[in-house]
Motif scaffolding. Sequence first.
Motif, PDB file in Angstrom:
ATOM      1  N   GLY B  65       0.781  -1.233   0.000  1.00 10.44           N
ATOM      2  CA  GLY B  65       0.000   0.000   0.000  1.00 10.44           C
ATOM      3  C   GLY B  65       0.815   1.287   0.000  1.00 10.44           C
ATOM      4  O   GLY B  65       0.246   2.372  -0.060  1.00 10.44           O
ATOM      5  N   GLN B  66       2.155   1.189   0.062  1.00 11.47           N
ATOM      6  CA  GLN B  66       2.956   2.425   0.015  1.00 11.47           C
ATOM      7  C   GLN B  66       2.748   3.124  -1.328  1.00 11.47           C
ATOM      8  O   GLN B  66       2.746   2.485  -2.373  1.00 11.47           O
ATOM      9  N   GLN B  67       2.581   4.440  -1.274  1.00 14.09           N
ATOM     10  CA  GLN B  67       2.366   5.217  -2.489  1.00 14.09           C
ATOM     11  C   GLN B  67       3.700   5.614  -3.125  1.00 14.09           C
ATOM     12  O   GLN B  67       4.655   5.902  -2.412  1.00 14.09           O
ATOM     13  N   PRO B  68       3.762   5.615  -4.446  1.00 18.91           N
ATOM     14  CA  PRO B  68       5.008   6.013  -5.113  1.00 18.91           C
ATOM     15  C   PRO B  68       5.272   7.512  -4.991  1.00 18.91           C
ATOM     16  O   PRO B  68       4.377   8.291  -4.679  1.00 18.91           O
ATOM     17  N   ILE B  69       6.514   7.907  -5.261  1.00 20.85           N
ATOM     18  CA  ILE B  69       6.895   9.323  -5.355  1.00 20.85           C
ATOM     19  C   ILE B  69       6.231   9.892  -6.615  1.00 20.85           C
ATOM     20  O   ILE B  69       6.464   9.397  -7.725  1.00 20.85           O
ATOM     21  N   SER B  70       5.411  10.929  -6.454  1.00 17.00           N
ATOM     22  CA  SER B  70       4.619  11.449  -7.573  1.00 17.00           C
ATOM     23  C   SER B  70       5.491  11.894  -8.742  1.00 17.00           C
ATOM     24  O   SER B  70       5.186  11.608  -9.904  1.00 17.00           O
ATOM     25  N   PHE B  71       6.578  12.616  -8.446  1.00 14.54           N
ATOM     26  CA  PHE B  71       7.422  13.152  -9.517  1.00 14.54           C
ATOM     27  C   PHE B  71       7.914  12.039 -10.446  1.00 14.54           C
ATOM     28  O   PHE B  71       7.878  12.177 -11.667  1.00 14.54           O
ATOM     29  N   PHE B  72       8.348  10.930  -9.860  1.00 12.54           N
ATOM     30  CA  PHE B  72       8.855   9.820 -10.679  1.00 12.54           C
ATOM     31  C   PHE B  72       7.780   9.345 -11.651  1.00 12.54           C
ATOM     32  O   PHE B  72       8.000   9.190 -12.855  1.00 12.54           O
ATOM     33  N   ARG B  73       6.581   9.117 -11.108  1.00 13.84           N
ATOM     34  CA  ARG B  73       5.516   8.535 -11.913  1.00 13.84           C
ATOM     35  C   ARG B  73       4.991   9.499 -12.970  1.00 13.84           C
ATOM     36  O   ARG B  73       4.587   9.082 -14.063  1.00 13.84           O
ATOM     37  N   GLN B  74       4.998  10.773 -12.632  1.00 15.42           N
ATOM     38  CA  GLN B  74       4.528  11.773 -13.608  1.00 15.42           C
ATOM     39  C   GLN B  74       5.455  11.800 -14.816  1.00 15.42           C
ATOM     40  O   GLN B  74       5.005  11.776 -15.971  1.00 15.42           O
ATOM     41  N   VAL B  75       6.765  11.829 -14.555  1.00 14.34           N
ATOM     42  CA  VAL B  75       7.722  11.849 -15.668  1.00 14.34           C
ATOM     43  C   VAL B  75       7.592  10.554 -16.485  1.00 14.34           C
ATOM     44  O   VAL B  75       7.585  10.580 -17.725  1.00 14.34           O
ATOM     45  N   LEU B  76       7.470   9.429 -15.788  1.00 20.13           N
ATOM     46  CA  LEU B  76       7.381   8.149 -16.504  1.00 20.13           C
ATOM     47  C   LEU B  76       6.142   8.080 -17.395  1.00 20.13           C
ATOM     48  O   LEU B  76       6.199   7.590 -18.528  1.00 20.13           O
ATOM     49  N   ALA B  77       5.020   8.578 -16.878  1.00 25.93           N
ATOM     50  CA  ALA B  77       3.786   8.534 -17.672  1.00 25.93           C
ATOM     51  C   ALA B  77       3.943   9.357 -18.956  1.00 25.93           C
ATOM     52  O   ALA B  77       3.531   8.930 -20.041  1.00 25.93           O
ATOM     53  N   LEU B  78       4.564  10.525 -18.845  1.00 26.33           N
ATOM     54  CA  LEU B  78       4.766  11.354 -20.042  1.00 26.33           C
ATOM     55  C   LEU B  78       5.768  10.715 -21.007  1.00 26.33           C
ATOM     56  O   LEU B  78       5.614  10.826 -22.222  1.00 26.33           O
ATOM     57  N   CYS B  79       6.784  10.058 -20.477  1.00 21.14           N
ATOM     58  CA  CYS B  79       7.751   9.392 -21.367  1.00 21.14           C
ATOM     59  C   CYS B  79       7.090   8.210 -22.087  1.00 21.14           C
ATOM     60  O   CYS B  79       7.411   7.932 -23.245  1.00 21.14           O
ATOM     61  N   ASP B  80       6.183   7.508 -21.414  1.00 20.49           N
ATOM     62  CA  ASP B  80       5.520   6.372 -22.060  1.00 20.49           C
ATOM     63  C   ASP B  80       4.450   6.823 -23.048  1.00 20.49           C
ATOM     64  O   ASP B  80       4.139   6.111 -24.001  1.00 20.49           O
ATOM     65  N   TYR B  81       3.866   7.993 -22.814  1.00 19.84           N
ATOM     66  CA  TYR B  81       2.827   8.470 -23.730  1.00 19.84           C
ATOM     67  C   TYR B  81       3.037   9.954 -24.021  1.00 19.84           C
ATOM     68  O   TYR B  81       2.326  10.825 -23.480  1.00 19.84           O
ATOM     69  N   PRO B  82       4.044  10.248 -24.870  1.00 18.22           N
ATOM     70  CA  PRO B  82       4.408  11.657 -25.123  1.00 18.22           C
ATOM     71  C   PRO B  82       3.267  12.483 -25.716  1.00 18.22           C
ATOM     72  O   PRO B  82       3.267  13.708 -25.585  1.00 18.22           O
ATOM     73  N   GLU B  83       2.268  11.825 -26.319  1.00 17.02           N
ATOM     74  CA  GLU B  83       1.112  12.554 -26.860  1.00 17.02           C
ATOM     75  C   GLU B  83       0.393  13.346 -25.768  1.00 17.02           C
ATOM     76  O   GLU B  83      -0.379  14.251 -26.054  1.00 17.02           O
ATOM     77  N   LEU B  84       0.662  12.961 -24.536  1.00 14.74           N
ATOM     78  CA  LEU B  84      -0.024  13.602 -23.417  1.00 14.74           C
ATOM     79  C   LEU B  84       0.587  14.957 -23.064  1.00 14.74           C
ATOM     80  O   LEU B  84      -0.028  15.745 -22.336  1.00 14.74           O
ATOM     81  N   ILE B  85       1.777  15.211 -23.573  1.00 13.72           N
ATOM     82  CA  ILE B  85       2.473  16.430 -23.144  1.00 13.72           C
ATOM     83  C   ILE B  85       1.669  17.688 -23.485  1.00 13.72           C
ATOM     84  O   ILE B  85       1.493  18.575 -22.646  1.00 13.72           O
TER      85      ILE B  85
END
Lengths: 487, 487
Positions: B65-85
Amino acid sequence: MTATDSPESALSVRNLNPKVVEAQYAVRGEIVIRAGQIEKELKQGKQFPFDKVVYCNIGNPQSLGQQPISFFRQVLALCDYPELIKPAKANKLFPADVIRRAEEYLAEIPGGTGAYSDSRGADICRQHVALGIERRDGYPAEKDQIFLTDGASQGVHSVMRMLLRDESDAILTPIPQYPLYSATITLYGGTLLPYYLNEDQGWGLDVKHLDAQTQKARSEGKTVRALVVINPGNPTGAILTKQNLEEVVRFCKAQKIVLLADEVYQDNIYAEGKEFHSFKKVVREMGGEAEGVQLFSMHSISKGYYGECGRRGGYLEIINVADDVVGQLYKLASINLCSNVNGQICTALMMNPPQEGDESYPEYAKERQALLDSLKRRAKMLTDSLNQLEGVKCQESEGALYAMPRITLPAGAVEAAKEKGKAPDFLYCMELLEATGIATVPGSGFKQVEGTYHFRTTCLPPESDLQKVVQRLTAFHKDFINKYGGL
Amino acid sequence: MTATDSPESALSVRNLNPKVVEAQYAVRGEIVIRAGQIEKELKQGKQFPFDKVVYCNIGNPQSLGQQPISFFRQVLALCDYPELIKPAKANKLFPADVIRRAEEYLAEIPGGTGAYSDSRGADICRQHVALGIERRDGYPAEKDQIFLTDGASQGVHSVMRMLLRDESDAILTPIPQYPLYSATITLYGGTLLPYYLNEDQGWGLDVKHLDAQTQKARSEGKTVRALVVINPGNPTGAILTKQNLEEVVRFCKAQKIVLLADEVYQDNIYAEGKEFHSFKKVVREMGGEAEGVQLFSMHSISKGYYGECGRRGGYLEIINVADDVVGQLYKLASINLCSNVNGQICTALMMNPPQEGDESYPEYAKERQALLDSLKRRAKMLTDSLNQLEGVKCQESEGALYAMPRITLPAGAVEAAKEKGKAPDFLYCMELLEATGIATVPGSGFKQVEGTYHFRTTCLPPESDLQKVVQRLTAFHKDFINKYGGL
């Protein structure tokens, strides 16, 4: 001299594990390293007769500008950053089935992409892979016989590790082969037992030859443990017929040999009238005739039209192998904890893509068809052009991502290569790189019939670039033949 | 009987590579497999004296149940789906530095997360790792001496593969140890040369003992190739002093032994007045005195407070190793193409997180501090509670994610275990699981001083759950002692 003061006791290339030193991997070998240097020198302003390096050495389409399948990336982005689901819904950033799918994975995978999964892969991902196999073959698949892996390579490592005890254990390997097989057989201390594909018959696989090689190896005291079949072929691009696959299965059953089916190009079929048949389906259709044939089938998200190479996802499906052996494989997987979960999800998406009626289906089908059509055109253009060069003969690229032309080289070039201690086709590929910026892999890196020379090139540069590649290659080829005294 | 009709020629557990059968990995062994069964049985409605399994066997915080570091996941999501930028900018979905960082990675990594990178990892990711090492140590780091890996495990595999030639090659390994080391030493055919940490001195490392074990092994014909040091300790939770690290470096130099520094818990320090010192920094500070000491330092995104286990990212930094050896490592990496690029990016983010003044810094710093404070409280609560149990003594958990209590067991329990052919602490852990749902790892899985018994538990359940864990464990412990006749 005691070990204490020996200069040999620290780590040096002289006292490294000799199997490591011996292993070779030409797809990322000397030519690619030189290509990287040239790229740096280009950036520093050094002059070359070209303005960029074109990497045709490896099936890595997105590095050449190919766009990913949107559905895959949308689901992955939501799985990596679930906080986005609410605003994505509110802002209609994604189709509804993307959000549903991400929610399904997040609900079923404890801890999502940030937690170790079961060492075989998350249950839901293995279920989706099993579903895809069932749709493909029309026969059931069991999730507990499926292991998700970081690309197909990891599956090959695990199976080789289990099979190979010492150098008396031999693996029947196609020549030409993908160097992952020669490298892993060397690293795990076994023997590569070659079988030669018949180039003039479209790189065909002759089971009589398999049998002869097996009996010969046995008479020399080898234990033939497994047969590797790469279908569609790498580096050959050939697709095996169903009848041929049945012969292979019969051979494995009669000879009690494990079958390793490298089927990572199964989604890339270009030749008219050709079809991919999985070994799993063939084994099931053959029924009792194939009873007990042990099959490991490998697939990957790197190598289809989707080309998700950097994500490192894939699976190993296991047929007719005893539970205690599967248990050993599970233990091996557990030593590495698990494959990356983002890649697991992408593997599940590859095997369970949007279906007709889903919101994303039209877009997915359009992207898929455009990629496959373009690959088909490029494969044809490449082989047609190669066949117009003097002394070059290229079999049709029926599938996969490669052409493997046979090249007749001037005696002068063969001589020049020998003086440098290099294979003649290595010389050809290195001069091709220096003259044109095109990086390919010499046939010698895949092994080949003694005295023949080849190179492997992918058909992956975008269509506009590929035309330039072909033009430059044509000009280079003429110059090379002339430079070394003609054919 | 020829090989053709031998029942041994297909794959069975009798003819598997014996090193595979021999390798053990207790962290995901019998107890965890039973825990998984119990979880399924609970779902099917079977009654147990608890309502869920709590996995304290492995450092896998997000699964609890530990939550991830938001900054890491935000960057990763944009790198995986650059159309979102673009919509992300328009809708202000992410802080500006998240978008800048994703754009930087996408510009610098050809093909983004979907393409194979350089086999050592993408340049920009290795640069960010080097930057983080420089900030940590105050000494320069070279990106070409850094290899990005799928978790630290892959780095250990590669180094063991290079070091171990046959069973006369020995690796000095701490006891208790993390079973990745015993498993890889077995798989690669070497010898585990134990050195015992001194439990009563906070699991201290005694260099005199290292030396004695080395000389003894040499007198028996072994070549001592490397020393593994895990700091902060797994499973012990101990942090080594700088003076101790210096002694270790001097020992490695004098004895010409390669140093493998497992430093994956470097960000998790709880004890007052304790600090993490990297071996890299210590080697640099020692200057000429440490000249030529060959160091492989490993780090991972799985094991810090961020706990990105499922992503499989990590790095190997190499110091004082000849270029041709590094070249061999590069070749080994190339056989597996590359580590997953999403994990590479997360490794870069771990080593180069937001800095003061960046838009994301306040949120990042808050999340980080909350996680570290909570881990510190949990580590203390766990060890304090364990020390109140009869016959249990637990060293302080100074860092990492574990407590490793020593347990005195009733003679009746030792006897009962022997009858079942199990280690006494295995019996304890299995009964603990059946009675409470708490999954732990018996000390025997890590190896331990003969005649002593331990178990390892993580401090990772959320604080509210951890209190219940401690209560249940306390009740179970009393019952267990009584059941087997008391101490």
